[in-house]
Design a protein around this motif. Sequence first.
Motif, short mmCIF file in Angstrom:
data_model
loop_
_atom_site.label_atom_id
_atom_site.label_comp_id
_atom_site.label_asym_id
_atom_site.label_seq_id
_atom_site.Cartn_x
_atom_site.Cartn_y
_atom_site.Cartn_z
N GLY A 281 -1.93 1.17 -7.89
CA GLY A 281 -2.84 0.60 -8.88
C GLY A 281 -4.12 0.06 -8.24
O GLY A 281 -5.22 0.25 -8.78
N LEU A 282 -3.98 -0.60 -7.10
CA LEU A 282 -5.16 -1.10 -6.39
C LEU A 282 -6.04 0.06 -5.91
O LEU A 282 -7.26 -0.01 -5.95
N GLU B 168 -7.82 1.52 -9.00
CA GLU B 168 -8.82 0.59 -9.50
C GLU B 168 -10.17 0.76 -8.80
O GLU B 168 -11.22 0.63 -9.42
N ASP B 169 -10.14 1.10 -7.52
CA ASP B 169 -11.37 1.25 -6.74
C ASP B 169 -12.01 2.63 -6.87
O ASP B 169 -13.10 2.85 -6.35
N ARG C 257 -14.92 6.46 -11.97
CA ARG C 257 -14.42 7.16 -13.16
C ARG C 257 -14.58 8.66 -12.99
O ARG C 257 -15.54 9.12 -12.39
N LYS D 84 -9.37 10.34 -11.43
CA LYS D 84 -8.89 9.00 -11.73
C LYS D 84 -8.05 9.02 -13.00
O LYS D 84 -7.00 8.39 -13.08
N ILE E 197 -4.25 7.78 -13.31
CA ILE E 197 -3.86 6.74 -14.27
C ILE E 197 -2.70 7.24 -15.12
O ILE E 197 -1.76 6.49 -15.40
N HIS F 65 0.32 6.91 -13.06
CA HIS F 65 0.62 5.49 -12.96
C HIS F 65 1.34 5.00 -14.22
O HIS F 65 2.34 4.28 -14.14
N HIS G 162 -4.83 -6.25 -20.12
CA HIS G 162 -5.62 -6.20 -18.88
C HIS G 162 -5.51 -7.51 -18.11
O HIS G 162 -5.30 -7.51 -16.89
N HIS H 50 -1.97 -7.85 -16.70
CA HIS H 50 -1.76 -6.89 -15.61
C HIS H 50 -2.38 -7.42 -14.31
O HIS H 50 -1.79 -7.33 -13.25
N SER H 51 -3.56 -7.98 -14.44
CA SER H 51 -4.27 -8.51 -13.27
C SER H 51 -3.58 -9.74 -12.70
O SER H 51 -3.29 -9.82 -11.50
#
Length: 185
Positions: A30-31, A34-35, A38, A42, A46, A49, A139, A142-143
């Motif tokens: 996930g990390l 995230e980086d 788009r 990706k 996702i 994931h 969101h 999740h964070s």
Amino acid sequence: MRDTHQKFSWPTVGLHWIVAITIIAMLAFGLYIEDMPRGPEKGELIGLHKSVGTTILLFVLVRIFWRYLNKFPKPISPLVNWQEKLAKITHWVLIIGSALMPISGIFMSIGGGHGISVFGIELISKSPNKIEILSDIGHTMHSIVGKGLILFIMLHLAGAIKHQFFDKDGTISRMLGIKVDTKHK
């Protein structure tokens, strides 16, 4: 087949390691995602994931039910009061966090109108309507839960290492399904 003080049953050991390894891998994955910028790559990652996360949720729910039947394990060696409390908090945070991560991911997906698909099998179809509040809650959860899980996983690992190598009480051995001598503990 029940857990004993000397040895954990194969369902306890198997569920622990399946959930532990996949949660750790999914946090790292996930990390990484995230980086990424788009784009189609990706989006595909996702999707993977989400599929793995939703599958993990099933294992987590089985693990919670199994833990309910077997209760949390008692430590092999005696703990001082603050260590016992910290261990209980850590176990609770890990088990609840393991459920909240995929649930919050599902909230984000549904809230964003994306639906839920597991390895190509659609469980919840896409919607043209977005539910912003659900997406925002998902969101944020999740964070926060992700960061909390990283912290408590490290704490859990430190405790396991302390027990196994400093106290030499066989805690990791027991978590591998190996019978340990608890008569002298």
